[in-house]
Write a protein that holds these residues in place. Structure first.
Motif, PDB file in Angstrom:
ATOM      1  N   ILE A  73       5.818   7.081   8.298  1.00 32.67           N
ATOM      2  CA  ILE A  73       4.608   6.272   8.118  1.00 32.67           C
ATOM      3  C   ILE A  73       4.822   5.280   6.968  1.00 32.67           C
ATOM      4  O   ILE A  73       5.296   5.657   5.891  1.00 32.67           O
TER       5      ILE A  73
ATOM      6  N   PHE B 184      -2.107   5.722   1.438  1.00 32.82           N
ATOM      7  CA  PHE B 184      -0.888   5.892   0.625  1.00 32.82           C
ATOM      8  C   PHE B 184      -0.536   7.366   0.392  1.00 32.82           C
ATOM      9  O   PHE B 184       0.583   7.692   0.037  1.00 32.82           O
TER      10      PHE B 184
ATOM     11  N   LEU C  55      -0.251   9.417   2.701  1.00 37.75           N
ATOM     12  CA  LEU C  55       0.497   9.848   3.890  1.00 37.75           C
ATOM     13  C   LEU C  55       1.872   9.216   4.010  1.00 37.75           C
ATOM     14  O   LEU C  55       2.682   9.646   4.819  1.00 37.75           O
ATOM     15  N   VAL C  56       2.103   8.154   3.230  1.00 34.47           N
ATOM     16  CA  VAL C  56       3.240   7.301   3.576  1.00 34.47           C
ATOM     17  C   VAL C  56       4.589   7.823   3.102  1.00 34.47           C
ATOM     18  O   VAL C  56       4.688   8.546   2.115  1.00 34.47           O
ATOM     19  N   ASP C  57       5.605   7.435   3.834  1.00 29.61           N
ATOM     20  CA  ASP C  57       6.973   7.616   3.379  1.00 29.61           C
ATOM     21  C   ASP C  57       7.362   6.429   2.515  1.00 29.61           C
ATOM     22  O   ASP C  57       8.176   6.553   1.610  1.00 29.61           O
TER      23      ASP C  57
END
Lengths: 320, 262
Positions: A281, A293, A295-297
């Motif tokens: 993500i 943010f 959740l993000v990679d």
């Protein structure tokens, strides 16, 4: 070896990718017997055989196009009666789930919908589901009757496994209910040339931050540079900037691609429900506090009108 | 002429709350506030619009199956404008799955009497979207489901179903089961007058014996499926977050290349 009935989703004989994924999963629990209905049904046989169908049961009749859902339930039930399978697998489309549910009720079986994985178990197939906006993962079994399970797109990598794929015509008698709901007109969706949202390996989405229908061209350009599908948040759809068919989220489509790029999307729980199982993500958002943010990679805190076009140019340059 | 509409609604745990499972792997309803499933508000709205646009004498009954607190969902629907409510409540219903729920709903709808059933496209907790089709199968009436537009007249229901591949116009004779999507039209807010009026509207309570359903047909005992494991998804490991100082797009491209997406 036990036979597993696989319902085929196809458009005029062209088998859609989720069905090929289903054949891969079906081989974990038995020998796939495919059921293809409607216009072009017999044309599906080669692709189905290539992916492991030992047998392809086909039937075409005008009822499949002229009436909603029930003729297909009648046909799947006829296939069930003919094969006595160990399980029935159906793609988790809106229609697929309705067909599966009515079949389960008729044959006195339980149903599991929206499985994201499937494995053989000592007491029958075990289905993995992702629930509560993907905050929980469950494993469930059908404990009465023949397991009827619908599986979401992108739940397995398609693997070729050539099999006989012997075509047989299915004998179907339509029930009294079959002609209850008439389809009086059908307008095919205009092709955008982009992959279908729920099947795409990469999804590029835009939200409130895109700030206007005309600006979605920036999102589309990025999507095209990656061969991706375009998604939109509910805010963008409700504002009329993008069609509802592209909405990702609890009341729209649920996607689970290899890569999800959220642009100008804050990440409300309703949106997260539709994309949280994406493998990688990425987000671009001006607001450093946006919940997306979490959740993000990889995330970029910045103006999407600067970041996205630069990203698109860079991708094009690298792809040469 | 009269038209009897039954709207099926669900009382669900608030999606913005901390939803989780109880020890018996059913949905924990004690620790999270419940509310009328947002997607069912669209069903109530469409039933009210059908009523308002009809020359017939229309009665809108809202029906739910659920614990004591599920009355809140009925009150909300009544305050929007539904005429009366039915609450099916029984301790033996705990843990009922979709197949069992469709049995209870179908029996209750038959007992109430109906020309049209209107449902939401799915609940916001289970999100299966199969109960309307199951109810139609049980009642032996046409399913006209996932409509973004719906109208009723002269004993016929018409609607538009927007699918992945095509948009379809559908038509069926009443009685029928309809489900509507969130594109069918924004649900109204209850007015103060509506909220006050709702307090005086009748809410009937039925249990399993009223519907001739045996305890073992529903609940965990009657379930056709079993949840064997429920694990909270591990929190994602913190990703890399950069601030755009002119090179944000290029940095992102570098990340995508490192992950082999480019």
């Amino acid at each position: 070896m036990a036979e597993v009935l696989v319902y085929v989703d196809h458009v005029d004989g062209a088998v859609r990718k989720p069905t090929l994924e289903l054949l891969t999963l079906a081989r974990r629990i038995g020998e796939p017997v495919a059921v293809a209905l409607g216009n072009g049904a017999a044309d599906t046989a080669a692709a189905l055989a290539e992916h492991g169908a030992v047998k392809v049961l086909t039937h075409d009749a005008s009822e499949y196009a002229e009436y909603l859902v029930v003729p297909k339930v009648d046909a799947l039930q006829a296939a069930y009666d003919a094969v006595s399978p160990a399980a029935v697998l159906v793609p988790s489309s809106a229609e697929g789930k309705e067909i599966a549910a009515r079949l389960a009720l008729r044959i006195g079986s339980g149903i599991i919908t929206d499985a994201v994985d499937l494995e053989a178990g000592d007491e029958g197939p075990v289905a993995t589901q992702s629930v509560f906006a993907a905050s929980f993962t469950t494993k469930s079994r059908v404990i009465k009757g023949t397991p009827v399970i619908t599986v979401k797109p992108n739940s397995a990598a398609v693997e070729a496994a050539p099999a006989a794929g012997a075509v047989e015509t299915l004998a179907v008698t339509f029930s009294d209910q079959a002609t209850g709901t008439k389809v009086t007109a059908r307008t095919p969706r205009e092709s955008t040339g982009r992959p279908e949202l729920t099947e795409a390996a990469i999804v590029v989405s835009g939200g409130r931050g895109v700030n206007g229908a005309e600006n979605f061209s920036i999102i589309e350009a990025l999507a095209d540079s990656l061969g991706a599908a375009v998604g939109a948040s509910r805010a963008a759809v409700d504002a009329g900037w993008y069609p509802h068919t592209n909405q990702v989220g609890q009341t729209g489509k649920s996607v689970s691609p290899q890569l999800y790029i959220a642009n100008g999307i804050s990440g409300a729980i309703q949106h997260r429900a539709g994309m949280q199982t994406s493998k990688t993500i990425v987000a671009v958002n001006k607001d450093a506090e946006a919940p997306i943010f979490e959740l993000v990679d990889y995330g970029v805190v910045g103006d999407l009108f600067d970041v996205v076009p630069q990203l698109t140019e860079e991708i094009k340059a690298r792809k040469g | 002429m009269s038209l009897r509409i039954v709207v099926t609604v669900k009382y669900v745990p608030d999606a913005t709350g901390d939803r989780h499972f109880a020890d018996d792997l059913t949905v924990d309803r004690d620790d999270v506030d419940g509310l009328l499933s947002e997607l069912d508000e669209y069903a109530v709205e469409q039933a009210l619009q059908i009523s308002e646009n009809s020359d017939d004498d229309v009665e809108v009954t809202v029906l739910t199956v659920g614990p004591e607190d599920a009355k809140d969902a009925l009150r909300k629907a009544l305050s929007m404008g539904a005429d009366k409510a039915i609450h099916v409540e029984d301790d033996d219903l705990h843990g009922t799955d979709a197949i069992g729920t469709s049995l209870v709903l179908a029996k209750a709808i038959e007992k109430a009497g109906f020309d049209l059933v209107v449902s939401g496209m799915a609940s916001t907790d289970g999100t299966g979207g199969i109960v309307p089709a199951l109810v139609a199968e049980r009642l032996g009436v046409p399913q006209v489901t996932l409509l973004s537009q719906v109208s009723v007249g002269d004993g016929v229901v018409k609607g538009r179903r927007d699918g992945d591949a095509a948009s379809e116009q559908l038509e069926a004779s009443l009685p029928a089961v309809v489900s509507v999507t969130d594109q069918s039209g924004e649900a109204r807010y209850p007015s103060f007058k509506g909220i006050m009026a709702a307090k005086k509207k009748p809410v009937e309570s039925w249990d399993l014996s009223d519907l001739d359903i045996e305890a073992e047909e529903v609940g965990l005992e009657g379930a056709f499926t079993k949840v064997e494991v429920a694990n909270e998804r591990p929190a994602r490991t913190a990703g890399t977050i950069v601030k755009d100082e002119g090179e944000g797009g290029k940095q992102l491209a570098e990340f995508l290349a490192s992950q082999k997406f480019i």
